[in-house]
Scaffold this motif. Structure first.
Motif, PDB file in Angstrom:
ATOM      1  N   ARG A 147       0.861  -1.187   0.000  1.00 32.92           N
ATOM      2  CA  ARG A 147       0.000   0.000   0.000  1.00 32.92           C
ATOM      3  C   ARG A 147       0.893   1.230   0.000  1.00 32.92           C
ATOM      4  O   ARG A 147       1.892   1.277   0.717  1.00 32.92           O
ATOM      5  N   ALA A 201      -1.282   4.818  11.923  1.00 28.79           N
ATOM      6  CA  ALA A 201      -2.410   5.507  11.291  1.00 28.79           C
ATOM      7  C   ALA A 201      -2.864   6.667  12.169  1.00 28.79           C
ATOM      8  O   ALA A 201      -3.058   6.510  13.376  1.00 28.79           O
ATOM      9  N   PHE A 227      -2.517   5.621   7.039  1.00 26.03           N
ATOM     10  CA  PHE A 227      -2.454   4.257   7.557  1.00 26.03           C
ATOM     11  C   PHE A 227      -1.031   4.005   8.041  1.00 26.03           C
ATOM     12  O   PHE A 227      -0.116   4.772   7.790  1.00 26.03           O
TER      13      PHE A 227
END
Length: 224
Positions: free
Chosen positions: A85, A110, A215
């Motif tokens: 990600r 996060a 995140f």
């Protein structure tokens, strides 16, 4: 005693002159016996040769290599790593960057604060919105108190009119005052709602000056 195969073959050879009329039954028996002897001797020689070249087969079990007291094999290969990600983080408003709170390679959680922008204007707008909200609430409380008093005055006027102590006009005046305060109170309630929304909007603008991690992950690069 070893048998010479060449001599046996010479004995089996038939000369041209002997082909016609010279082959007797006895010679045929002799030739057949010699041929059988050659075949038998060849088979015995093959058996002896095969017996002399036997191989022993031993079964072995594969065992995992132990790391204790020895070197560990390491596989080396070239390549590159792709993040599962990734995101480009930036502020939602333009402004002057005042703080950068992370370093390259640092792991963040996060919602962790990464950077802050200049926020004096946003703080001032939030303070103003809160002040307007407090003023609207105070005025609403004032209207509610006046409305409660107007309702008591109306009830008193209705009682006095029933006893013929005051005129009907006094009763109408009290009712008009009460209805007017009701309308002002409803209008002020709406003003309180609007001022509360102004506070929320100002808070959002102030939050935009704080850049947070969307995140958990590792910072690859930061702003210069």
């Amino acid at each position: 005693m070893p048998v010479d195969n060449n001599e046996l073959l010479q004995a089996l050879r038939i000369e041209r002159g002997d082909r016609e009329g010279s082959v007797t039954p006895r010679s045929r028996w002799i030739a057949g016996g010699i041929l059988a002897t050659v075949v038998l001797l060849g088979g015995l020689a093959a058996v002896f040769l095969l017996r002399g070249e036997q191989f022993e087969v031993q079964a072995a079990t594969a065992v995992a290599a132990s790391n204790s007291g020895g070197a560990t094999a390491v596989l080396q290969a070239t390549g590159y790593v792709t993040a599962r990600r990734q995101a480009t983080v930036s502020a939602q408003i333009t402004g002057t960057l005042t703080q950068v709170l992370i370093e390259e390679g640092e792991r963040v959680e996060a919602g962790q604060v990464l950077a802050r922008l200049e926020n004096k204007a946003q703080n001032a707008a939030l303070s103003q919105a809160r002040a307007q909200y407090q003023t609207a609430r105070a005025l609403l409380e004032q209207y509610n108190a006046q409305l409660a008093q107007a309702r008591r005055d109306l009830a008193r006027s209705e009682n006095l009119v029933a006893r013929n102590l005051v005129s009907q006009q006094a009763l109408e005046t009290a009712r008009t005052q009460m209805e007017s305060l009701q309308a002002q109170t409803r209008s002020q309630e709406q003003q309180v709602t609007l001022s509360r929304a102004g506070v929320d909007a100002a808070q959002v603008q102030l939050d935009y000056t704080t850049v947070r991690a969307p995140f958990a992950g590792v910072i690859v690069a930061k702003a210069a």
